[in-house]
Write a protein that holds these residues in place. Structure first.
Motif, mmCIF file in Angstrom:
data_model
loop_
_atom_site.group_PDB
_atom_site.id
_atom_site.type_symbol
_atom_site.label_atom_id
_atom_site.label_comp_id
_atom_site.label_asym_id
_atom_site.label_seq_id
_atom_site.Cartn_x
_atom_site.Cartn_y
_atom_site.Cartn_z
ATOM 1 N N ALA A 82 9.470 1.290 4.418
ATOM 2 C CA ALA A 82 10.405 0.279 4.923
ATOM 3 C C ALA A 82 10.007 -1.111 4.421
ATOM 4 C CB ALA A 82 10.460 0.314 6.445
ATOM 5 N N VAL A 83 8.712 -1.378 4.388
ATOM 6 C CA VAL A 83 8.220 -2.664 3.886
ATOM 7 C C VAL A 83 8.548 -2.796 2.406
ATOM 8 C CG1 VAL A 83 6.165 -4.060 3.435
ATOM 9 C CG2 VAL A 83 6.402 -2.860 5.596
ATOM 10 N N ALA A 84 8.359 -1.725 1.639
ATOM 11 C CA ALA A 84 8.639 -1.764 0.214
ATOM 12 C C ALA A 84 10.126 -1.955 -0.054
ATOM 13 C CB ALA A 84 8.153 -0.484 -0.451
ATOM 14 N N ALA A 85 10.960 -1.339 0.783
ATOM 15 C CA ALA A 85 12.424 -1.462 0.603
ATOM 16 C C ALA A 85 12.857 -2.883 0.911
ATOM 17 C CB ALA A 85 13.145 -0.474 1.494
ATOM 18 N N LEU A 123 2.091 4.756 4.485
ATOM 19 C CA LEU A 123 3.442 5.306 4.486
ATOM 20 C C LEU A 123 3.816 5.815 5.875
ATOM 21 C CD1 LEU A 123 3.567 7.191 1.052
ATOM 22 C CD2 LEU A 123 4.602 4.995 1.654
ATOM 23 N N SER A 124 2.864 6.433 6.574
ATOM 24 C CA SER A 124 3.152 6.953 7.911
ATOM 25 C C SER A 124 3.386 5.836 8.927
ATOM 26 C CB SER A 124 2.017 7.869 8.398
ATOM 27 O OG SER A 124 0.853 7.112 8.638
ATOM 28 N N MET A 125 2.921 4.636 8.613
ATOM 29 C CA MET A 125 3.118 3.498 9.507
ATOM 30 C C MET A 125 4.292 2.616 9.074
ATOM 31 S SD MET A 125 0.938 3.946 11.847
ATOM 32 C CE MET A 125 1.088 2.411 12.710
ATOM 33 N N CYS A 181 0.848 -1.191 0.000
ATOM 34 C CA CYS A 181 0.000 0.000 0.000
ATOM 35 C C CYS A 181 0.885 1.242 0.000
ATOM 36 C CB CYS A 181 -0.903 -0.015 1.229
ATOM 37 S SG CYS A 181 -1.932 1.460 1.370
ATOM 38 N N ARG A 182 0.570 2.189 -0.859
ATOM 39 C CA ARG A 182 1.343 3.427 -0.955
ATOM 40 C C ARG A 182 0.525 4.638 -0.495
ATOM 41 N NH1 ARG A 182 6.473 2.572 -1.437
ATOM 42 N NH2 ARG A 182 6.813 4.316 -2.799
ATOM 43 N N ALA A 183 -0.585 4.399 0.177
ATOM 44 C CA ALA A 183 -1.415 5.499 0.681
ATOM 45 C C ALA A 183 -0.691 6.196 1.836
ATOM 46 C CB ALA A 183 -2.768 4.959 1.154
ATOM 47 N N GLU A 184 -1.084 7.430 2.105
ATOM 48 C CA GLU A 184 -0.429 8.205 3.161
ATOM 49 C C GLU A 184 -0.475 7.505 4.501
ATOM 50 O OE1 GLU A 184 -1.411 12.333 3.544
ATOM 51 O OE2 GLU A 184 -1.597 12.561 1.381
ATOM 52 N N SER A 185 -1.604 6.929 4.841
ATOM 53 C CA SER A 185 -1.718 6.269 6.144
ATOM 54 C C SER A 185 -0.756 5.092 6.252
ATOM 55 C CB SER A 185 -3.152 5.807 6.387
ATOM 56 O OG SER A 185 -3.562 4.929 5.363
#
Length: 95
Positions: free
Chosen positions: A92-95, A86-88, A80-84
């Protein structure tokens, strides 16, 4: 993928959906389920079966991100790339 395999998958998908109004999305999902993707060779067959233009079918396949034009790999990972998210820690998960 052979032309006969693609034609059989399209025919089965169209028959499965039946005479629903606006069946394009359902047919595309059914074809992708059978073949693992919606190959370019299937576009004119789907268009003819549903009395649509090739452009309408191609436009729908390319517009929606969940339709693939080539088979997916063994594992499909979606982040998920939504703001919520990304803020959580989504980055890091994508990396």
């Amino acid at each position: 993928m052979s032309d006969q395999t693609i034609a059989a998958a399209v025919a089965a998908a169209v028959a499965e959906v039946g005479p629903q109004p606006g069946p394009l999305l359902e047919v595309l999902h059914a074809v992708q389920h059978r073949l693992g993707c919606v190959p370019e060779e299937a576009v004119p067959l789907i268009a003819e079966a549903l009395n649509l233009s090739r452009a309408e079918v191609h436009g729908t396949v390319t517009f929606y991100h969940f339709f693939r034009r080539t088979p997916a790999g063994r594992w499909v990972v979606q982040v998920c790339r939504a703001e919520s998210c990304l803020s959580m820690g989504g980055d890091a998960v994508a990396a």
